[in-house]
Design an enzyme around this catalytic site. Sequence first.
Site, PDB file in Angstrom:
ATOM      1  N   GLY A  22       0.827  -1.210   0.000  1.00 44.20           N
ATOM      2  CA  GLY A  22       0.000   0.000   0.000  1.00 44.20           C
ATOM      3  C   GLY A  22       0.855   1.252   0.000  1.00 44.20           C
ATOM      4  O   GLY A  22       0.383   2.342   0.332  1.00 44.20           O
ATOM      5  N   ALA A  23       2.117   1.109  -0.396  1.00 44.33           N
ATOM      6  CA  ALA A  23       3.063   2.237  -0.321  1.00 44.33           C
ATOM      7  C   ALA A  23       2.936   3.196  -1.498  1.00 44.33           C
ATOM      8  O   ALA A  23       3.711   4.144  -1.606  1.00 44.33           O
ATOM      9  CB  ALA A  23       4.496   1.705  -0.232  1.00 44.33           C
ATOM     10  N   GLY A  24       1.935   2.977  -2.358  1.00 43.80           N
ATOM     11  CA  GLY A  24       1.760   3.863  -3.505  1.00 43.80           C
ATOM     12  C   GLY A  24       1.084   5.170  -3.152  1.00 43.80           C
ATOM     13  O   GLY A  24       0.959   6.060  -3.996  1.00 43.80           O
ATOM     14  N   ASP A  72      -0.004  -7.257  -6.440  1.00 45.01           N
ATOM     15  CA  ASP A  72      -1.410  -7.320  -6.034  1.00 45.01           C
ATOM     16  C   ASP A  72      -1.454  -8.214  -4.803  1.00 45.01           C
ATOM     17  O   ASP A  72      -1.256  -9.430  -4.912  1.00 45.01           O
ATOM     18  CB  ASP A  72      -2.255  -7.899  -7.177  1.00 45.01           C
ATOM     19  CG  ASP A  72      -3.724  -8.060  -6.785  1.00 45.01           C
ATOM     20  OD1 ASP A  72      -4.080  -7.763  -5.619  1.00 45.01           O
ATOM     21  OD2 ASP A  72      -4.507  -8.501  -7.645  1.00 45.01           O
ATOM     22  N   VAL A  73      -1.702  -7.645  -3.641  1.00 44.78           N
ATOM     23  CA  VAL A  73      -1.639  -8.439  -2.403  1.00 44.78           C
ATOM     24  C   VAL A  73      -2.676  -9.560  -2.388  1.00 44.78           C
ATOM     25  O   VAL A  73      -2.525 -10.544  -1.654  1.00 44.78           O
ATOM     26  CB  VAL A  73      -1.807  -7.562  -1.137  1.00 44.78           C
ATOM     27  CG1 VAL A  73      -0.699  -6.536  -1.016  1.00 44.78           C
ATOM     28  CG2 VAL A  73      -3.190  -6.894  -1.077  1.00 44.78           C
ATOM     29  N   SER A 151      -8.325  -0.837  11.661  1.00 41.17           N
ATOM     30  CA  SER A 151      -9.057   0.435  11.623  1.00 41.17           C
ATOM     31  C   SER A 151      -9.816   0.608  12.932  1.00 41.17           C
ATOM     32  O   SER A 151     -10.161  -0.380  13.599  1.00 41.17           O
ATOM     33  CB  SER A 151     -10.046   0.408  10.458  1.00 41.17           C
ATOM     34  OG  SER A 151     -11.014   1.417  10.608  1.00 41.17           O
ATOM     35  N   TYR A 164     -16.007  -3.781   5.415  1.00 37.68           N
ATOM     36  CA  TYR A 164     -14.654  -3.295   5.736  1.00 37.68           C
ATOM     37  C   TYR A 164     -14.323  -3.637   7.198  1.00 37.68           C
ATOM     38  O   TYR A 164     -13.239  -4.163   7.496  1.00 37.68           O
ATOM     39  CB  TYR A 164     -14.641  -1.789   5.498  1.00 37.68           C
ATOM     40  CG  TYR A 164     -13.380  -1.056   5.861  1.00 37.68           C
ATOM     41  CD1 TYR A 164     -12.298  -1.017   4.988  1.00 37.68           C
ATOM     42  CD2 TYR A 164     -13.288  -0.354   7.063  1.00 37.68           C
ATOM     43  CE1 TYR A 164     -11.152  -0.305   5.310  1.00 37.68           C
ATOM     44  CE2 TYR A 164     -12.144   0.358   7.386  1.00 37.68           C
ATOM     45  CZ  TYR A 164     -11.076   0.382   6.509  1.00 37.68           C
ATOM     46  OH  TYR A 164      -9.944   1.083   6.835  1.00 37.68           O
ATOM     47  N   ALA A 165     -15.257  -3.362   8.100  1.00 42.74           N
ATOM     48  CA  ALA A 165     -15.024  -3.614   9.529  1.00 42.74           C
ATOM     49  C   ALA A 165     -14.826  -5.102   9.801  1.00 42.74           C
ATOM     50  O   ALA A 165     -13.996  -5.491  10.640  1.00 42.74           O
ATOM     51  CB  ALA A 165     -16.185  -3.067  10.349  1.00 42.74           C
ATOM     52  N   LYS A 168     -11.313  -5.938   8.889  1.00 40.90           N
ATOM     53  CA  LYS A 168     -10.348  -5.364   9.833  1.00 40.90           C
ATOM     54  C   LYS A 168     -10.388  -6.093  11.181  1.00 40.90           C
ATOM     55  O   LYS A 168      -9.349  -6.248  11.839  1.00 40.90           O
ATOM     56  CB  LYS A 168     -10.608  -3.862  10.003  1.00 40.90           C
ATOM     57  CG  LYS A 168     -10.402  -3.055   8.722  1.00 40.90           C
ATOM     58  CD  LYS A 168      -8.978  -3.186   8.193  1.00 40.90           C
ATOM     59  CE  LYS A 168      -8.685  -2.228   7.060  1.00 40.90           C
ATOM     60  NZ  LYS A 168      -7.311  -2.364   6.557  1.00 40.90           N
TER      61      LYS A 168
HETATM   62  N1  LIG Z   1      -7.522   6.756   5.881  1.00 40.32           N
HETATM   63  C1  LIG Z   1      -8.155   6.342   6.963  1.00 40.32           C
HETATM   64  O1  LIG Z   1      -8.933   7.076   7.607  1.00 40.32           O
HETATM   65  C2  LIG Z   1      -7.922   4.940   7.484  1.00 40.32           C
HETATM   66  C3  LIG Z   1      -8.417   4.628   8.748  1.00 40.32           C
HETATM   67  C4  LIG Z   1      -8.210   3.351   9.254  1.00 40.32           C
HETATM   68  C5  LIG Z   1      -7.512   2.413   8.511  1.00 40.32           C
HETATM   69  N2  LIG Z   1      -7.040   2.738   7.282  1.00 40.32           N
HETATM   70  C6  LIG Z   1      -6.303   1.703   6.564  1.00 40.32           C
HETATM   71  O2  LIG Z   1      -5.022   2.180   6.207  1.00 40.32           O
HETATM   72  C7  LIG Z   1      -4.580   1.516   5.024  1.00 40.32           C
HETATM   73  C8  LIG Z   1      -4.136   2.554   4.010  1.00 40.32           C
HETATM   74  O3  LIG Z   1      -5.271   3.312   3.634  1.00 40.32           O
HETATM   75  P1  LIG Z   1      -5.190   4.805   3.066  1.00 40.32           P
HETATM   76  O4  LIG Z   1      -6.162   5.613   3.805  1.00 40.32           O
HETATM   77  O5  LIG Z   1      -3.789   5.241   2.967  1.00 40.32           O
HETATM   78  O6  LIG Z   1      -5.830   4.567   1.616  1.00 40.32           O
HETATM   79  P2  LIG Z   1      -5.247   4.815   0.159  1.00 40.32           P
HETATM   80  O7  LIG Z   1      -6.357   4.460  -0.740  1.00 40.32           O
HETATM   81  O8  LIG Z   1      -4.653   6.178   0.077  1.00 40.32           O
HETATM   82  O9  LIG Z   1      -4.067   3.752   0.059  1.00 40.32           O
HETATM   83  C9  LIG Z   1      -4.288   2.391  -0.124  1.00 40.32           C
HETATM   84  C10 LIG Z   1      -3.197   1.852  -1.027  1.00 40.32           C
HETATM   85  O10 LIG Z   1      -3.395   0.438  -1.166  1.00 40.32           O
HETATM   86  C11 LIG Z   1      -3.163   0.114  -2.519  1.00 40.32           C
HETATM   87  N3  LIG Z   1      -3.865  -1.114  -2.876  1.00 40.32           N
HETATM   88  C12 LIG Z   1      -5.202  -1.311  -3.005  1.00 40.32           C
HETATM   89  N4  LIG Z   1      -5.452  -2.583  -3.390  1.00 40.32           N
HETATM   90  C13 LIG Z   1      -4.250  -3.198  -3.504  1.00 40.32           C
HETATM   91  C14 LIG Z   1      -3.864  -4.501  -3.863  1.00 40.32           C
HETATM   92  N5  LIG Z   1      -4.768  -5.444  -4.220  1.00 40.32           N
HETATM   93  N6  LIG Z   1      -2.551  -4.819  -3.862  1.00 40.32           N
HETATM   94  C15 LIG Z   1      -1.622  -3.882  -3.538  1.00 40.32           C
HETATM   95  N7  LIG Z   1      -1.942  -2.605  -3.194  1.00 40.32           N
HETATM   96  C16 LIG Z   1      -3.241  -2.277  -3.180  1.00 40.32           C
HETATM   97  C17 LIG Z   1      -3.685   1.313  -3.300  1.00 40.32           C
HETATM   98  O11 LIG Z   1      -3.167   1.356  -4.613  1.00 40.32           O
HETATM   99  C18 LIG Z   1      -3.234   2.468  -2.424  1.00 40.32           C
HETATM  100  O12 LIG Z   1      -1.951   2.931  -2.780  1.00 40.32           O
HETATM  101  C19 LIG Z   1      -5.748   0.651   4.552  1.00 40.32           C
HETATM  102  O13 LIG Z   1      -5.565  -0.676   5.010  1.00 40.32           O
HETATM  103  C20 LIG Z   1      -6.938   1.285   5.256  1.00 40.32           C
HETATM  104  O14 LIG Z   1      -7.979   0.360   5.442  1.00 40.32           O
HETATM  105  C21 LIG Z   1      -7.223   3.978   6.739  1.00 40.32           C
END
Ligand SMILES: NC(=O)c1ccc[n+]([C@@H]2O[C@H](COP(=O)([O-])OP(=O)(O)OC[C@H]3O[C@@H](n4cnc5c(N)ncnc54)[C@H](O)[C@@H]3O)[C@@H](O)[C@H]2O)c1
Length: 270
Positions: A22-24, A72-73, A151, A164-165, A168
């Site tokens: 998810g580092a993108g 793709d995870v 989350s 989603y919940a 998680k």
């Molecule tokens: N933003 C929030 O408020 C929040 C709160 C709680 C938890 N989270 C969790 O934090 C994590 C990051 O979320 P974020 O808010 O940065 O969202 P984001 O959408 O900015 O980042 C998610 C990243 O995951 C990558 N991704 C999606 N599907 C993928 C796959 N199949 N294989 C590889 N990469 C994939 C996307 O390309 C993206 O870069 C997630 O697990 C999310 O559930 C976010």
Amino acid sequence: METTESVHGAFDLTGRVAVVTGAGGGIGRTTAEVLAAAGAFVVCADINLSGTEETAEGILGAGGAAEPAQVDVAARGALSELVARTVGMHGALHIMCNVAGIMIDSSIIDLDPDEFDRILSVNLKGVLYGCQAAGRVMVEHGAGSIINMASAAVLTPAPGVGAYAICKAGVAQLTQSMAVEVGRHGVRVNTVAPGYVPTNMTARYYTRPDGTIDEEAKAAVLTPMAKFTPLRRVGRTSDIGYCVLYLASDASSFVTGQLLSPNGGVAMHY
Ligand SMILES: NC(=O)c1ccc[n+]([C@@H]2O[C@H](COP(=O)([O-])OP(=O)(O)OC[C@H]3O[C@@H](n4cnc5c(N)ncnc54)[C@H](O)[C@@H]3O)[C@@H](O)[C@H]2O)c1
């Protein structure tokens, strides 16, 4: 006695190799940046290749060490391949951060089975595959830290995000089950459960169909969100990155199976 040197040393990741999924973008990108700034070599993994390339370039530009990887995870075997490649090229894997995730909006009653399969594949199975791939090499090595992203939805159910919940909550349980299995091998497994952080994932509430941000709608979402948070603000991606740094580092060497909740106080647990 603890000294400045020993305290800095406890958080220092020099010589460590980390994979961050998810580092993108969003939380994963900042997590990769924080780990790299603490000295780690970071493999920035994401399904979005240009996003990971940007993250890795940013880290290199700041004097850190990183490389991008498209993965793709949810694809079986993909994370095992990535981990094997990482260990082959860099000698070890010390830190695995399973951050990649997606969101779907649906009530439980209306939840489409295909959509449920899709979110399970990324948010739960993707984390399982990451834990298995990293766990195997870490157990063999006799050390390692795995950090899984859950989350605040685990602690505070909200309408419309049940699928989603569920994922998680599964991640939090996966963390605990694995922690009791691998602890004796020196491997730690923990969960981070963030509160609301503005990122691409959460921007869907105030993004227009053409992709532009509706600032009025954004304020209408963020202002009450901050108001009802004890710390009176929403999260920053760095709030989460620093929690991951703690769990990745020797500073947390007695911590495993835990759920750390950077959420401004919106949800609390014993
Ligand atoms: N933003 C929030 O408020 C929040 C709160 C709680 C938890 N989270 C969790 O934090 C994590 C990051 O979320 P974020 O808010 O940065 O969202 P984001 O959408 O900015 O980042 C998610 C990243 O995951 C990558 N991704 C999606 N599907 C993928 C796959 N199949 N294989 C590889 N990469 C994939 C996307 O390309 C993206 O870069 C997630 O697990 C999310 O559930 C976010």
